[in-house]
Write an enzyme that holds these catalytic residues in place. Structure first.
Site, short mmCIF file in Angstrom:
data_model
loop_
_atom_site.label_atom_id
_atom_site.label_comp_id
_atom_site.label_asym_id
_atom_site.label_seq_id
_atom_site.Cartn_x
_atom_site.Cartn_y
_atom_site.Cartn_z
N ASP A 331 109.79 142.18 70.02
CA ASP A 331 111.29 142.46 70.88
C ASP A 331 111.92 141.37 70.84
O ASP A 331 112.13 140.45 69.90
CB ASP A 331 111.32 143.20 72.03
N TYR A 470 121.50 141.00 75.46
CA TYR A 470 122.25 141.53 74.70
C TYR A 470 123.84 141.20 74.29
O TYR A 470 124.09 141.23 73.18
CB TYR A 470 122.09 143.02 74.91
N HIS A 522 105.46 149.66 70.56
CA HIS A 522 106.37 148.50 71.00
C HIS A 522 105.55 147.68 72.04
O HIS A 522 105.85 146.40 71.81
CB HIS A 522 107.45 149.13 71.48
#
Length: 553
Positions: A331, A470, A522
């Site tokens: 990630d 982000y 994940h």
């Protein structure tokens, strides 16, 4: 109030051989059976109350007594010694001690000593503190000047202890109970989002049976520290292996993860012989919280993107005295690890990633504009394309909002159930696993695992600060970054996309390891810690000897 002075001894090399480092972790070699304090001095500075305004006495041949010892690491592990000095006040000092093993006098070493105000500990906290052997005293001294590093020194490495006020946990439970629920979704699947039944099951367990103190105790049983880098406090776990020649490894979490993701891999990686592996597979492990996450500080200015975090991690590893190390991440941890590789410090031997950036330009273009996939894709490549196509169309909503307007997400900062739902709605496979967990099924994660992570976000107030990463990021997440140092890749089938070998080989010209696993998603380190640890041992095997120098040329 009387305090107990303690001196921490760690297994390893002598300080005299490491004077070049700015920060030194003193690790005397061997199991020294007798220690004597030969000199001590306070660090009162300008504070007249420090050490009660007194200096600890100079004592020639004051015997130190062993007070605690790690059962996991044995006599060559982490051991605490008490000098018997008793003073009031607060602060740190230093002591020079000498050790004997089988009658042989070892080199004298400088140790930082810290005051532990034990009388204030409640019985519960005292019990927790007995396991938190590394949070009691930190052995960090500045080799370019006498005495210990002080808090005022921006390069200080300070011990950290987690203690969330009970009133805050009570308020959390009250907020969960007081949730104003919406109506049930009008479909029978997750196509409208996190399902009401899952959230109500999570809320019931969170408000009635979940115990944050268990997570807190696990964290406090590990050596945790804080140090300031580039103006931000960085929290990290630092566990040294008992085995010689352990390879230093820095592991970076992602969103909506945290250091909680990595707790299960600490013992398999630092203590491999207890998990069926060889002592030569051991790692020294550093697990930091990214800025704006967990117990790290929240940036007050813009610019903290993956490249800046990568630069901070390089500073951290050097500050810990490591002259060679490797990095790992999935990630955002992949983005940070790849940026470390692009900055290419000579100390970084290679990286391992489990959500690699390998998507070719023609594939990325087709996905972006909703075009048909390029012709000639293999079955493996077409499967990866379909996974990405589904994620971009139905699974990317959270990332779009956090990239565009993270500050708008006040609801997840104010509502614990809102925060939990936002965190669960990350990727379809992980959500399905978590939904099964709260429906009573046994999976790679437990209800406590899931709520440990969510509660960490809540008690640290990092819902918005973590989302800003982000907004800060300007890199295309899955585009190859042209990393030129050795790279290892592990592919878990339930990841957002399973990177094909063909794409991976093109993305990383120095690919030293590639493996596809049968299970895992994940949050691979969290869901499948034993398999994940085995992957890291295999991936970095080539970088433990002289071959690493050849690979990096």
């Amino acid at each position: 109030m009387h305090a107990r002075w303690e001196v921490k001894a760690l297994r390893g090399s002598n300080l005299s051989a490491r004077h070049a480092a700015k920060t030194v972790i003193v690790r005397p070699s061997g199991c020294l059976s007798t220690w004597k304090l030969i000199e001590s001095e306070s660090k009162a500075k300008k504070n007249p109350r420090g050490f009660g305004g007194q200096r600890p006495p100079i004592s020639k041949s004051h015997k130190l007594t062993k007070t605690t010892k790690s059962e996991r690491t044995g006599c060559r592990g982490m051991t605490t010694w008490k000098s018997g000095l008793s003073h009031s006040g607060h602060g740190t000092g230093w002591a020079r001690i000498t050790g004997k093993s089988n009658g042989t006098v070892k080199n004298q070493e400088n140790f930082v000593i810290t005051q532990t105000l034990a009388p204030r500990l409640t019985p519960i906290r005292a019990a927790i503190a007995s396991f938190a052997f590394a949070a009691i005293a930190v052995v960090a001294i500045a080799a370019d000047r006498p005495g210990p590093v002080t808090k005022e020194d921006p390069e200080a490495i300070r011990p950290f202890h987690v203690s969330v006020p009970e009133a805050e946990l009570a308020q959390l439970r009250s907020r969960v109970i007081a949730t104003k629920w919406p109506e049930r979704e009008t479909v029978t699947d997750q196509s409208q989002g996190v399902q009401l039944a899952t959230m109500k099951a999570l809320a019931h367990y969170w408000a009635t049976d979940y115990d944050w103190r268990k997570c807190e105790a696990k964290l406090n049983a590990l050596p945790q520290f804080i140090t300031e880098i580039d103006g931000v406090d960085i929290h990290f776990i630092h566990v040294r292996s008992k085995h010689q020649h352990a390879l230093p490894l820095i592991v970076t979490h992602g969103w909506p993860g945290s250091i909680i993701e990595q707790l299960k891999i600490i013992d398999p990686l630092t203590n491999p012989t207890a998990h069926g592996a060889s002592a030569s597979d051991a790692f020294d492990l550093v697990i930091p919280s990214m800025p704006g996450y967990g117990f790290s500080g929240k940036p007050t200015e813009t610019g903290w993107d993956p490249a800046r975090i990568a630069k901070a991690w390089i500073v951290l590893m050097k500050r810990l005295g490591y002259t060679r190390f490797v990095a790992q991440g999935g990630d955002w941890g992949d983005a940070v690890s790849e940026q470390m590789a692009l900055q290419a410090p000579p100390e970084l031997l290679g990286i391992h990633v489990n959500m690699p950036a390998t998507v070719p330009a023609d594939i990325a273009k087709a996905l972006q504009y909703g075009e048909a996939p390029p012709s000639g894709l293999s079955a493996e490549e077409r499967h990866a394309y379909d996974q990405l196509d589904s994620f971009y169309k139905t699974g990317l909503g959270y990332a779009i909002e956090m990239k565009n307007k993270p500050q708008t997400l006040y609801g997840i900062a104010d509502s614990p159930i809102g925060l939990a739902a936002w965190i669960l709605d990350h990727d379809a496979q992980s959500y399905e696993l978590i939904a099964r967990v709260f429906a009573g099924h046994s999976e790679g994660l437990t209800r406590d695992d899931v709520l440990d992570n969510i509660t960490l976000y809540w008690v640290t107030g990092t819902a918005i600060s973590s989302a800003r990463l982000y907004w800060e990021n300007k890199f295309a997440f899955f585009d190859p970054k042209h990393v030129t140092i050795p790279v290892a890749v592990s592919v878990f089938p339930d990841e957002i996309y399973a990177a094909p070998r063909t794409w991976t080989e093109r993305a990383y010209p120095k690919l030293i390891y590639y493996n596809k696993l049968d299970e895992g998603g994940h949050f691979a380190a969290w869901e499948r810690p034993q398999a994940f640890s085995a992957e890291l041992r295999a991936a970095f095997k080539l970088l433990r000897d002289d071959k690493a120098m050849v690979l990096n040329k």
